[in-house]
Scaffold this motif. Structure first.
Motif, mmCIF file in Angstrom:
data_model
loop_
_atom_site.group_PDB
_atom_site.id
_atom_site.type_symbol
_atom_site.label_atom_id
_atom_site.label_comp_id
_atom_site.label_asym_id
_atom_site.label_seq_id
_atom_site.Cartn_x
_atom_site.Cartn_y
_atom_site.Cartn_z
ATOM 1 N N THR A 64 31.381 15.807 29.506
ATOM 2 C CA THR A 64 31.554 14.356 29.626
ATOM 3 C C THR A 64 31.598 13.722 28.247
ATOM 4 O O THR A 64 32.270 12.720 28.034
ATOM 5 N N HIS A 65 30.862 14.308 27.308
ATOM 6 C CA HIS A 65 30.879 13.897 25.900
ATOM 7 C C HIS A 65 30.077 14.939 25.140
ATOM 8 O O HIS A 65 29.590 15.892 25.752
ATOM 9 N N LEU A 66 29.952 14.783 23.819
ATOM 10 C CA LEU A 66 29.376 15.863 23.007
ATOM 11 C C LEU A 66 28.023 15.496 22.413
ATOM 12 O O LEU A 66 27.583 16.103 21.437
ATOM 13 N N LEU A 68 24.104 15.667 21.941
ATOM 14 C CA LEU A 68 23.354 16.920 21.852
ATOM 15 C C LEU A 68 22.707 17.358 23.157
ATOM 16 O O LEU A 68 22.484 18.558 23.354
ATOM 17 N N ASP A 69 22.433 16.425 24.050
ATOM 18 C CA ASP A 69 21.785 16.818 25.310
ATOM 19 C C ASP A 69 22.810 17.238 26.364
ATOM 20 O O ASP A 69 22.445 17.591 27.488
ATOM 21 N N HIS A 70 24.103 17.223 26.001
ATOM 22 C CA HIS A 70 25.168 17.640 26.918
ATOM 23 C C HIS A 70 25.933 18.855 26.394
ATOM 24 O O HIS A 70 26.475 19.632 27.178
ATOM 25 N N ALA A 71 25.967 19.003 25.048
ATOM 26 C CA ALA A 71 26.787 20.050 24.414
ATOM 27 C C ALA A 71 25.973 21.240 23.928
ATOM 28 O O ALA A 71 26.537 22.256 23.537
ATOM 29 N N GLY A 173 28.577 11.123 34.065
ATOM 30 C CA GLY A 173 27.965 11.401 32.762
ATOM 31 C C GLY A 173 26.974 10.314 32.376
ATOM 32 O O GLY A 173 26.095 9.947 33.158
ATOM 33 N N ASP A 174 27.147 9.789 31.165
ATOM 34 C CA ASP A 174 26.267 8.723 30.676
ATOM 35 C C ASP A 174 26.985 7.368 30.676
ATOM 36 O O ASP A 174 26.623 6.468 29.925
ATOM 37 N N ALA A 175 28.007 7.221 31.533
ATOM 38 C CA ALA A 175 28.678 5.919 31.637
ATOM 39 C C ALA A 175 27.693 4.859 32.130
ATOM 40 O O ALA A 175 27.848 3.668 31.867
ATOM 41 N N SER A 229 24.234 11.386 34.702
ATOM 42 C CA SER A 229 23.508 12.540 34.158
ATOM 43 C C SER A 229 21.994 12.407 34.238
ATOM 44 O O SER A 229 21.298 13.406 34.386
ATOM 45 N N HIS A 230 21.483 11.200 34.068
ATOM 46 C CA HIS A 230 20.058 11.072 33.760
ATOM 47 C C HIS A 230 19.247 10.359 34.830
ATOM 48 O O HIS A 230 18.077 10.061 34.592
ATOM 49 N N CYS A 231 19.830 10.066 35.985
ATOM 50 C CA CYS A 231 19.084 9.299 36.992
ATOM 51 C C CYS A 231 18.383 10.242 37.969
ATOM 52 O O CYS A 231 19.026 10.924 38.773
HETATM 53 ZN ZN LIG Z 1 22.890 12.124 27.903
#
Ligand SMILES: [Zn+2]
Length: 243
Positions: A64-66, A68-71, A173-175, A229-231
């Motif tokens: 979803t993006h890069l 550090l907590d995703h890549a 993701g983190d949108a 991602s975070h909920c």
């Molecule tokens: Zn995140």
């Protein structure tokens, strides 16, 4: 999100990865470790193996993006093709980093040389999906999986839509990061609101995309399940529903 299909496994995002406990200073950085105290002992490669697969079964990863907590887990799947929005790779490559970029993008996480497969938003006239634009099918992957640009949190942030055959899932993701943000009357705890504000790179795009996501849920709730991602609330709801 882990997708099983005939040609192998497809992973969406990878968490912090195994190296986060081996070399935390490079991989995560003391600043973020102190601020957020992340749980690092369930790396995604181990979770894949716990399901009875080999980590080499993961042939494709969509990020979803890069941040550090995703890549961070990309290095645990060095042979996988990594599908990423070009604007996100450009943001990672743009040096020198300021303090905020140093916290979010960790060059050590890309040191193994991921096999990137990139996407941009040129000639996107007919690529619409429920009001979202520049939506892409992914190179070499089934047409039921789509990359949905959702910039704002980072420049090349995307969501991943999956047609399950029984409705769509949209990993956003983190949108956004809290389920209440997609309610008709949006709400969010103050601390999460401050955090969101502090990590925006394109605030107006983030706000516009959240409005589109809210419209999507309001108008197509029966056809599309949206999660972030975070909920933890969304995670528990999905786990209970066992999609
Ligand atoms: Zn995140």
């Amino acid at each position: 999100m882990l997708i099983e299909h005939a040609a192998g496994l497809i992973l969406v995002d990878t968490g912090y990865g195994e190296q986060a406990t081996v070399r935390p200073d490079d991989w995560v950085g003391q600043d973020l470790l102190r601020r957020t105290n992340p749980v690092l002992d369930h790396p995604i490669a181990k979770q894949v193996e716990a399901l009875g697969f080999s980590r080499t079964d993961v042939r494709d990863i969509i990020v979803t993006h890069l941040d550090l907590d995703h890549a961070g887990g990309l290095a645990d799947f060095p042979e996988a093709t990594v599908h990423v929005h070009q604007a996100e790779l450009d943001a990672v490559a743009r040096q020198p980093y300021d303090r905020r970029q140093r916290m979010r993008y960790r060059p050590a996480q890309f040191g193994h040389g991921p096999k990137w497969s990139t996407y941009d938003e040129s000639d996107s006239s007919d690529d619409h999906w429920f009001g979202f634009q520049a939506v892409r099918q992914l190179h070499g992957l089934p047409p039921e999986i789509l990359m949905v640009p959702l910039a704002g949190h980072t420049p090349g942030h995307v969501g991943v839509a999956l047609d399950t055959g029984d409705g769509w899932l949209l990993h956003a993701g983190d949108a956004y990061s809290y389920h209440g943000q997609l309610a008709d009357k949006p709400s969010m705890p103050l601390g999460a609101r401050v955090f969101q504000w502090s990590v925006d790179t394109q605030r107006q795009r983030r706000i516009d995309n959240q409005r589109r996501l809210r419209d999507l849920v309001r108008d197509h709730r029966s056809m599309v399940t949206v999660f972030s991602s975070h909920c933890a609330t969304e995670f528990e709801q999905l786990r209970a529903a066992r999609p």
